[in-house]
Design a protein around this motif. Structure first.
Motif, short mmCIF file in Angstrom:
data_model
loop_
_atom_site.label_atom_id
_atom_site.label_comp_id
_atom_site.label_asym_id
_atom_site.label_seq_id
_atom_site.Cartn_x
_atom_site.Cartn_y
_atom_site.Cartn_z
N SER A 193 -1.17 -1.16 -7.06
CA SER A 193 -1.56 -1.43 -5.67
C SER A 193 -1.65 -0.12 -4.93
N GLN A 194 -2.62 -0.01 -4.08
CA GLN A 194 -2.81 1.26 -3.37
C GLN A 194 -2.44 1.10 -1.92
N GLU B 189 0.83 -1.20 0.00
CA GLU B 189 0.00 0.00 0.00
C GLU B 189 0.86 1.25 0.00
N THR C 185 1.72 5.15 0.64
CA THR C 185 1.32 6.20 1.57
C THR C 185 0.72 7.33 0.75
N ARG D 4 -8.39 7.07 -5.25
CA ARG D 4 -8.28 6.74 -3.81
C ARG D 4 -8.71 7.92 -2.94
N CYS E 261 1.55 8.22 -3.06
CA CYS E 261 0.43 8.23 -3.99
C CYS E 261 0.41 9.55 -4.79
#
Lengths: 182, 159
Positions: B158-159, A2, A4, A22, A8
């Protein structure tokens, strides 16, 4: 793995635009609620919320990571909403009265609310506040944010926020007293 | 409940307790929610915005490239004019054009000035390329932010 928020944002700026989804998913409802509190019109708030996210994307590179991304986004939302509300307040015929808004809220027990005289008076007093004042008190009380957060969102100093909140409460108090004495 | 209340509220405003204000403010706000397709429509608009920014960046880059090329040309001619070599340059350019019209490898380059002009052209082209790649794109990228529009990858990141 994931990413951060900062990673992102870096990825979005590098061209992976779809990652912005997101943020829309994560903060959409909260931004909408904040905007709703300022403009008091759900449809208009939806449009403004969308505008906020597009602005956020356009100005994403100006986010320097000093504050939280949410604070930066709320600040953008705040400015956009206050501007829109101010623009609309120049056309008072389209401002929905709080009573109309209550009618559109099926979750609220109208009978009980209308029995509360103080709330009614306060409602009237809130209507007579300036857009800025109403927005500030909404942000503080509805969103239940700390003075520190409110200051970060509005771009004011903490002491300025405290002073303004104090003045608004004082103004509301004098307005209510005035209504009661009539 | 709120934990960070203003501690300096004047006694005369005791009437307006936090709880009362919270209730009053909350009930004034419409309870509408975001439409179910909000994320989708917003992302569509964000993609459009991304493309618009990309087009804007390209347009600025092109304008800057043309401007820089013209300035470099003007600077070159200005220098030649200033040093009195403009006539020499025009005549050697004329010679070079003539030599280019001759069949390739029919005879070696006739003079040093022809080679000099060819080298000059190559150096100018290389300079322009360096200016474009290292400075112009960087400058414009910074001015118009680093927004790029990449082709969407096959799989989701992927997040």
């Amino acid at each position: 793995m994931e990413l951060t928020e900062l990673q992102c944002i870096e990825a979005i700026l590098a061209g992976r635009v779809h990652l912005f989804e997101r943020f829309v998913e994560q903060y959409g409802e909260r931004v909408h609620r904040l905007v709703c509190g300022v403009v008091r019109d759900s449809d208009m708030a939806t449009d403004i919320t969308q505008e906020v996210f597009i602005k956020a994307y356009t100005h994403l590179s100006s986010f320097n990571g000093v504050s939280k991304f949410s604070t930066w986004l709320y600040r953008l939302a705040w400015n956009t909403a206050v501007t829109a509300a101010s623009r609309r307040s120049r056309n008072p015929e389209v401002i929905p009265h709080s009573a109309d808004l209550r009618d559109s809220q099926p979750d609220i027990d109208d009978d009980q609310e209308f029995q509360d005289q103080r709330l009614e008076l306060l409602d009237r007093a809130l209507d007579s506040l300036d857009v800025d004042q109403r927005a500030l008190i909404t942000l503080f009380y509805m969103e239940e944010r700390s003075v520190h957060e409110v200051a970060a969102i509005t771009g004011m100093s903490e002491s300025n926020v405290k002073v303004r909140l104090h003045r608004i409460r004082k103004k509301l108090h004098s307005l209510i007293t005035g209504y009661e004495n009539r | 409940m709120k934990t960070d209340k203003p501690t300096h509220i004047a006694p005369e405003s005791d009437l307006l307790q936090d709880d009362l204000l919270h209730r009053a403010v909350t009930r004034r706000v419409p309870s509408g929610q975001l439409p179910s397709n909000f994320v989708y429509t917003t992302m569509l608009r964000v993609q459009e915005e991304a493309k618009r920014l990309e087009r804007q960046r390209d347009r600025r880059w092109l304008i800057a490239l043309i401007t820089t090329s013209l300035l470099m040309l003007a600077g070159g001619f200005g220098t030649l004019w200033w040093t009195g070599g403009l006539d020499w340059f025009i005549s050697s350019l004329h010679n070079s054009t003539e030599s280019l019209s001759r069949p390739l490898f029919s005879e070696p380059a006739t003079s040093v000035s022809e080679w000099y002009n060819i080298i000059l052209l190559v150096v100018t082209a290389a300079l322009l390329l360096i200016v474009d790649q290292l400075w112009l794109r960087h400058l414009i990228g910074r001015k118009t932010r680093r927004h790029k529009v990449n082709a969407p990858s096959a799989g989701r990141d992927s997040q």
